[in-house]
Design a protein around this motif. Structure first.
Motif, PDB file in Angstrom:
ATOM      1  N   THR A   3       0.857  -1.184   0.000  1.00 47.04           N
ATOM      2  CA  THR A   3       0.000   0.000   0.000  1.00 47.04           C
ATOM      3  C   THR A   3       0.891   1.231   0.000  1.00 47.04           C
ATOM      4  OG1 THR A   3      -1.778  -1.125   1.194  1.00 47.04           O
ATOM      5  CG2 THR A   3      -1.762   1.284   1.267  1.00 47.04           C
ATOM      6  N   ARG A  69      -5.999   6.624   8.091  1.00 47.27           N
ATOM      7  CA  ARG A  69      -5.951   5.589   9.133  1.00 47.27           C
ATOM      8  C   ARG A  69      -7.133   4.637   9.002  1.00 47.27           C
ATOM      9  NH1 ARG A  69      -4.234   9.887  12.752  1.00 47.27           N
ATOM     10  NH2 ARG A  69      -6.396  10.069  13.447  1.00 47.27           N
ATOM     11  N   CYS A  72      -6.548   2.645   5.519  1.00 48.14           N
ATOM     12  CA  CYS A  72      -5.309   1.876   5.345  1.00 48.14           C
ATOM     13  C   CYS A  72      -4.763   1.458   6.707  1.00 48.14           C
ATOM     14  CB  CYS A  72      -4.263   2.701   4.605  1.00 48.14           C
ATOM     15  SG  CYS A  72      -4.810   3.444   3.061  1.00 48.14           S
ATOM     16  N   PRO A  73      -5.149   0.299   7.213  1.00 48.65           N
ATOM     17  CA  PRO A  73      -4.623  -0.141   8.507  1.00 48.65           C
ATOM     18  C   PRO A  73      -3.101  -0.227   8.504  1.00 48.65           C
ATOM     19  CG  PRO A  73      -6.470  -1.508   7.820  1.00 48.65           C
ATOM     20  CD  PRO A  73      -6.125  -0.642   6.655  1.00 48.65           C
ATOM     21  N   ARG A  74      -2.527  -0.536   7.337  1.00 49.25           N
ATOM     22  CA  ARG A  74      -1.076  -0.550   7.185  1.00 49.25           C
ATOM     23  C   ARG A  74      -0.702   0.251   5.947  1.00 49.25           C
ATOM     24  NH1 ARG A  74       3.856  -2.850   8.041  1.00 49.25           N
ATOM     25  NH2 ARG A  74       5.129  -3.183   6.182  1.00 49.25           N
ATOM     26  N   ILE A  75       0.334   1.070   6.081  1.00 46.18           N
ATOM     27  CA  ILE A  75       0.877   1.817   4.946  1.00 46.18           C
ATOM     28  C   ILE A  75       2.327   1.387   4.784  1.00 46.18           C
ATOM     29  CG2 ILE A  75       1.465   4.098   4.027  1.00 46.18           C
ATOM     30  CD1 ILE A  75      -0.878   5.219   5.693  1.00 46.18           C
ATOM     31  N   ASP A  76       2.644   0.802   3.638  1.00 50.01           N
ATOM     32  CA  ASP A  76       4.009   0.330   3.407  1.00 50.01           C
ATOM     33  C   ASP A  76       4.947   1.467   3.037  1.00 50.01           C
ATOM     34  OD1 ASP A  76       3.785  -2.750   3.528  1.00 50.01           O
ATOM     35  OD2 ASP A  76       2.094  -2.132   2.272  1.00 50.01           O
ATOM     36  N   LEU A 114       0.490   9.247  11.172  1.00 54.92           N
ATOM     37  CA  LEU A 114       0.414   7.927  10.531  1.00 54.92           C
ATOM     38  C   LEU A 114       1.512   6.981  11.020  1.00 54.92           C
ATOM     39  CD1 LEU A 114      -0.343   8.954   6.827  1.00 54.92           C
ATOM     40  CD2 LEU A 114      -1.978   8.140   8.546  1.00 54.92           C
ATOM     41  N   GLU A 116       1.897   4.839  13.413  1.00 58.33           N
ATOM     42  CA  GLU A 116       1.546   3.451  13.714  1.00 58.33           C
ATOM     43  C   GLU A 116       1.263   2.664  12.438  1.00 58.33           C
ATOM     44  OE1 GLU A 116       1.698   1.620  16.544  1.00 58.33           O
ATOM     45  OE2 GLU A 116       2.791   3.415  17.189  1.00 58.33           O
ATOM     46  N   GLN A 117       0.598   3.287  11.476  1.00 53.52           N
ATOM     47  CA  GLN A 117       0.324   2.615  10.206  1.00 53.52           C
ATOM     48  C   GLN A 117       1.612   2.355   9.427  1.00 53.52           C
ATOM     49  OE1 GLN A 117      -1.674   5.117  11.456  1.00 53.52           O
ATOM     50  NE2 GLN A 117      -3.164   3.530  11.966  1.00 53.52           N
ATOM     51  N   ARG A 119       4.538   1.600  10.781  1.00 51.42           N
ATOM     52  CA  ARG A 119       5.469   0.736  11.519  1.00 51.42           C
ATOM     53  C   ARG A 119       5.922  -0.418  10.611  1.00 51.42           C
ATOM     54  NH1 ARG A 119       6.643   0.334  16.859  1.00 51.42           N
ATOM     55  NH2 ARG A 119       5.024   1.891  17.327  1.00 51.42           N
TER      56      ARG A 119
END
Length: 263
Positions: A3, A69, A72-76, A114, A116-117, A119
């Motif tokens: 992502t 947030r 997108c629970p995770r942002i690469d 962002l 935490e996303q 990490r």
């Protein structure tokens, strides 16, 4: 499938990089200011999601962070690519010089919100060799209209991008951070007729596609091949100007920026 969030994605380097990310099969999230241009960019990229925000409003940046947030629970990868130059001195409604807010304070706030996303992910900051022309003053983020120079203000904001990437690498070991000079890119960048003509027609300029390739490489190359906190010119990590590698200045700027944006 990664992502990737790209700010300043409706034209220039951001749009070129977004298209290249999409061609790789990544899930691309576009962020831009102009709704019409953003919609056109989304058609070209086939974006997973599109968000509109004006970085001269920290309220809009906070709202953007909340929307990202949720989506997108995770942002690469967060590509902090949005930015520009302000021709005449202008102070935003938040009380800061507009170039410093748009190019540094807003992405600083967005990235922090962002964290935490991000990490285990990566932040790529579009800086510039123009950083040699100005140094940020952490105690005077509101700017001084009597001493304003558009190029010095732009240079100071780009130095801030480099300092931010380096300081983030020291403070946030869980997020990989780099900055880079994309080249002098043929775009609609700048303010004033002469500056815009230069960026449109000068013969030695880099294409947005070439600059986009560099952004994509920095976003996707194995971390072992890169330097956390590094400033890149082309594919080489490079020492920026002395003020842009001053760790004490980086720490002061971080503290002042956090206070300014309320994080």
């Amino acid at each position: 499938m990664a992502t990737i969030v790209v700010t300043g994605a409706s034209s220039g380097v951001g749009l070129a990089a977004a298209e290249q990310f999409a061609a790789r099969g990544d899930e691309v999230v576009l962020v831009g200011r102009n709704p019409a241009r953003l919609a056109a960019a989304a058609e070209r990229v086939k974006a997973a999601a599109v968000f509109q925000a004006d970085f001269e409003s920290l309220t809009e940046v906070r709202a953007l962070a909340g929307e990202l947030r949720a989506a997108c629970p995770r942002i690469d990868v967060l590509a902090n690519n949005a930015g520009g130059m302000v021709g005449e001195f202008r102070r935003t409604a938040d009380g800061f010089e507009a170039t410093m807010q748009g190019n540094h304070l807003a992405p600083f706030l967005l990235t922090t919100l962002l964290r935490e996303q991000l990490r285990g992910g990566r932040v790529v900051n579009t800086a510039s060799r123009a950083h040699v022309q100005g140094s940020p003053d952490p105690e005077r983020l509101a700017g001084d209209p009597a001493k304003y120079s558009s190029w010095q203000a732009y240079g100071a904001s780009k130095a801030a991008n480099i300092l931010f990437a380096a300081e983030a690498a020291r403070r946030w070991p869980e997020v990989f951070s780099v900055s880079f000079h994309p080249g002098v890119v043929r775009t609609n960048f700048g303010s004033g007729r002469v500056t815009r003509l230069f960026y449109k027609y000068a013969p030695f300029l880099v294409t947005p596609e070439k600059a986009g390739e560099l952004l994509v490489w920095l976003a996707t190359a194995p971390e072992a091949e890169l330097v956390d906190g590094g400033y890149y010119v082309g594919h080489s990590v490079t020492r920026p100007a002395p003020h842009a590698r001053d760790e004490a200045l980086a720490a002061r700027l971080w503290t002042a920026s956090a206070a300014a944006v309320g994080v």
